[in-house]
Enzyme design. Structure first.
Site, PDB file in Angstrom:
ATOM      1  N   HIS A   1      43.067  44.211  31.064  1.00 11.46           N
ATOM      2  CA  HIS A   1      44.017  43.884  32.127  1.00 11.46           C
ATOM      3  C   HIS A   1      44.436  42.415  32.104  1.00 11.46           C
ATOM      4  CE1 HIS A   1      40.357  42.686  34.503  1.00 11.46           C
ATOM      5  NE2 HIS A   1      41.191  41.790  34.988  1.00 11.46           N
TER       6      HIS A   1
ATOM      7  N   ASP B   1      38.893  48.987  29.664  1.00 11.22           N
ATOM      8  CA  ASP B   1      39.323  47.650  30.081  1.00 11.22           C
ATOM      9  C   ASP B   1      38.813  46.567  29.128  1.00 11.22           C
ATOM     10  OD1 ASP B   1      40.726  45.821  31.600  1.00 11.22           O
ATOM     11  OD2 ASP B   1      39.103  45.502  33.031  1.00 11.22           O
TER      12      ASP B   1
ATOM     13  N   SER C   1      37.775  37.193  34.684  1.00  6.51           N
ATOM     14  CA  SER C   1      37.897  38.423  33.907  1.00  6.51           C
ATOM     15  C   SER C   1      37.811  38.153  32.420  1.00  6.51           C
ATOM     16  CB  SER C   1      39.241  39.095  34.187  1.00  6.51           C
ATOM     17  OG  SER C   1      39.192  39.858  35.337  1.00  6.51           O
TER      18      SER C   1
END
Length: 382
Positions: A114, A145, A228
Site C-alpha cells: 500500500h 500487502d 509502513s
C-alpha cells in the site's frame, strides 16, 4: 533517543481512525507535505516483474549468532536505521510516504504494497548514505500487502540483520523504526509482543478497496503513519516483522481518545518466501512480477445473466476503449479464460504483462455478444 520515542504521540498531528495501515497519503488533517494514506478496518479479530536484467542480487536470510552483550536502545536504533530507506510515492493527486527495509547491498528493498500502490514516481532516501534513489518495482503481493523494490544504481548498502518470527514469543521486547508521519526522520517505537496470528479487515481510505491481513504479529508499540514497510526488530536488532498497521488517536464528540498502542506487523517468515518468488521471476495468481499491465476499466460483479465482470467505467484512450468496451458491457472471456466475476478478471490479468495481445468476449447493454482484441498498456502498481 528516549525523548524522540516518547514524543511520537504528542509531536505529531492528529489523525482520525481506529486502525490505520501506515503509509502516508489520503489523510489531510495534519496537512504535511506528505499526506497520510491509510487503511481503516471494518473489524479487528484476534485469533489463535520479471525483474529487469541487472547484476545478480543476494538477499541476506541467514540469522547471525546473538550479540555477546545486550544492546542499549541507542545502539539498537543505530544498527537498524542504517538498513532502512524512507519512501515517497507520487500519483496524480496524492503523495504517499513510507519506509523500506534493505535486504541486499545492491538495493533490494522490502516494503508494504500500500506504500507504493498507484505510484507513478517512486523515490527512496537511504539512511546510511543520505542518497536519493529512483525506485524500480520488482513485484508485489497486494493480498499480503508486500512489495519488493530495487534502488536503481545502488551498491554496497548496509543490509538488515534478518531473524525469524518463529522464535519470537509473547512478551518479548520489540522496536519498530520508520518514517513516522512522513517527516523523513526515522523514529523508534518501543513495545512488547502481545499476540500472534491476528486477522485485520481493512478498507483503504484513499480508494475504498478492501483487504484482509492474516497471521499478523500484534505489539503494543506506537507505530505511526509513515512507519509502513519499516522493520520490527527484537532485542538483538534482528528483523522479525514488517510494520503494517496500528491504532491511532481518535476523535469522538470533539474529545481526543488515545487508546493504548496496538499495532501489527507481517512476520518476516511470511514475507521472505514472497521476496524469493519475486526475485526468481515467478508470477502467480497472487504475486505480480514486473511492470503492471493496464486494461483501462473499472468493473464489478454482474448481478444478472450472463455472469461476468460488468464494466462501470472506461478510461479515456485506454486499451479497453480502443477495443470498443463501454459502460454496461459484461466481460465473459479474457484471453481464453472464462470470466464469471471481477476476481476471475483480476486473476487473468495477474498472469499478463504490458504489451500482451488479449482476445476478449463481452456482452453489450443490449445483450448482444461481441468480441475483439487489445494490447495491454503499462501502468502503476495496483
Amino acid at each position: 533517543m528516549s525523548e524522540d520515542s516518547g514524543s511520537r504521540g504528542t509531536k505529531r498531528g492528529l489523525w482520525i481512525a481506529v486502525l490505520l495501515v501506515l503509509g502516508l497519503g489520503g489523510l489531510t488533517l495534519a496537512a504535511p507535505p506528505l499526506t497520510p494514506s491509510s487503511l481503516i478496518p471494518n473489524s479487528l479479530q484476534p485469533n489463535s516483474l520479471q525483474p529487469n536484467a541487472q547484476s545478480p542480487v543476494t538477499v541476506i536470510t541467514t540469522t547471525p549468532p546473538p550479540p555477546a552483550i545486550s544492546l542499549t536502545p541507542q545502539e539498537l536504533v543505530a544498527r537498524v536505521v542504517s538498513s532502512i530507506v524512507t519512501i515517497t510515492s507520487s500519483a496524480r493527486f496524492t503523495t504517499t510516504a513510507g519506509t523500506g527495509i534493505v535486504l541486499s547491498p545492491d538495493g533490494v528493498v522490502l516494503t508494504n504494497h500500500h506504500v507504493i500502490s498507484g505510484g507513478t514516481e517512486i523515490t527512496a532516501v537511504n539512511m546510511s548514505n543520505g542518497l536519493i534513489y529512483d525506485v524500480e518495482v520488482l513485484g508485489y503481493d497486494s493480498g499480503q500487502d508486500l512489495a519488493v523494490l530495487r534502488l536503481v544504481g545502488a551498491s554496497d548498502l548496509p543490509v538488515a540483520t534478518v531473524g525469524s518470527s518463529q522464535t519470537a514469543a509473547r512478551g518479548d521486547p520489540v522496536t519498530a523504526i520508520g518514517n513516522a508521519d512522513g517527516e523523513g526522520v526515522p523514529l523508534p517505537a518501543l513495545g512488547t509482543i502481545t499476540g500472534f496470528g491476528v486477522t485485520v479487515n481493512t478498507r483503504n481510505s484513499t480508494d475504498g478497496s478492501r483487504n484482509q491481513l492474516k497471521g499478523l504479529i500484534e505489539v503494543n508499540a506506537d507505530i505511526r503513519p509513515g512507519d509502513s514497510g519499516g522493520p520490527l526488530v527484537n532485542a538483538a536488532a534482528e528483523l522479525i516483522g514488517v510494520s503494517s498497521a496500528g491504532n491511532a488517536i481518535a476523535i469522538e464528540d470533539r474529545t481526543e481518545i488515545s487508546p493504548a498502542p496496538q499495532s501489527y506487523a507481517i512476520p518476516i517468515d511470511t514475507a521472505l518466501p514472497i521476496v524469493d518468488q519475486i526475485l526468481s521471476g515467478r508470477s502467480s495468481e497472487t504475486v505480480r512480477v514486473g511492470p503492471t499491465p493496464v486494461l483501462g476499466v473499472a468493473v464489478k460483479d454482474h448481478a444478472g445473466s450472463p455472469p461476468g465482470a460488468e464494466v462501470v467505467a472506461v478510461s479515456f484512450d485506454s486499451p479497453a476503449e480502443l477495443a470498443g468496451l463501454t459502460e454496461g458491457d459484461v466481460i465473459t472471456n479474457f484471453g481464453g479464460a472464462p470470466i464469471a466475476s471481477t476476481s476471475d478478471l483480476n486473476i487473468a490479468m495477474s498472469m499478463r504483462h504490458p504489451g500482451d495481445t488479449v482476445d476478449l468476449i463481452w456482452f453489450d447493454a443490449q445483450g448482444q455478444q461481441r468480441s475483439g482484441s487489445l494490447v495491454l498498456d503499462e501502468g502503476p502498481p495496483r
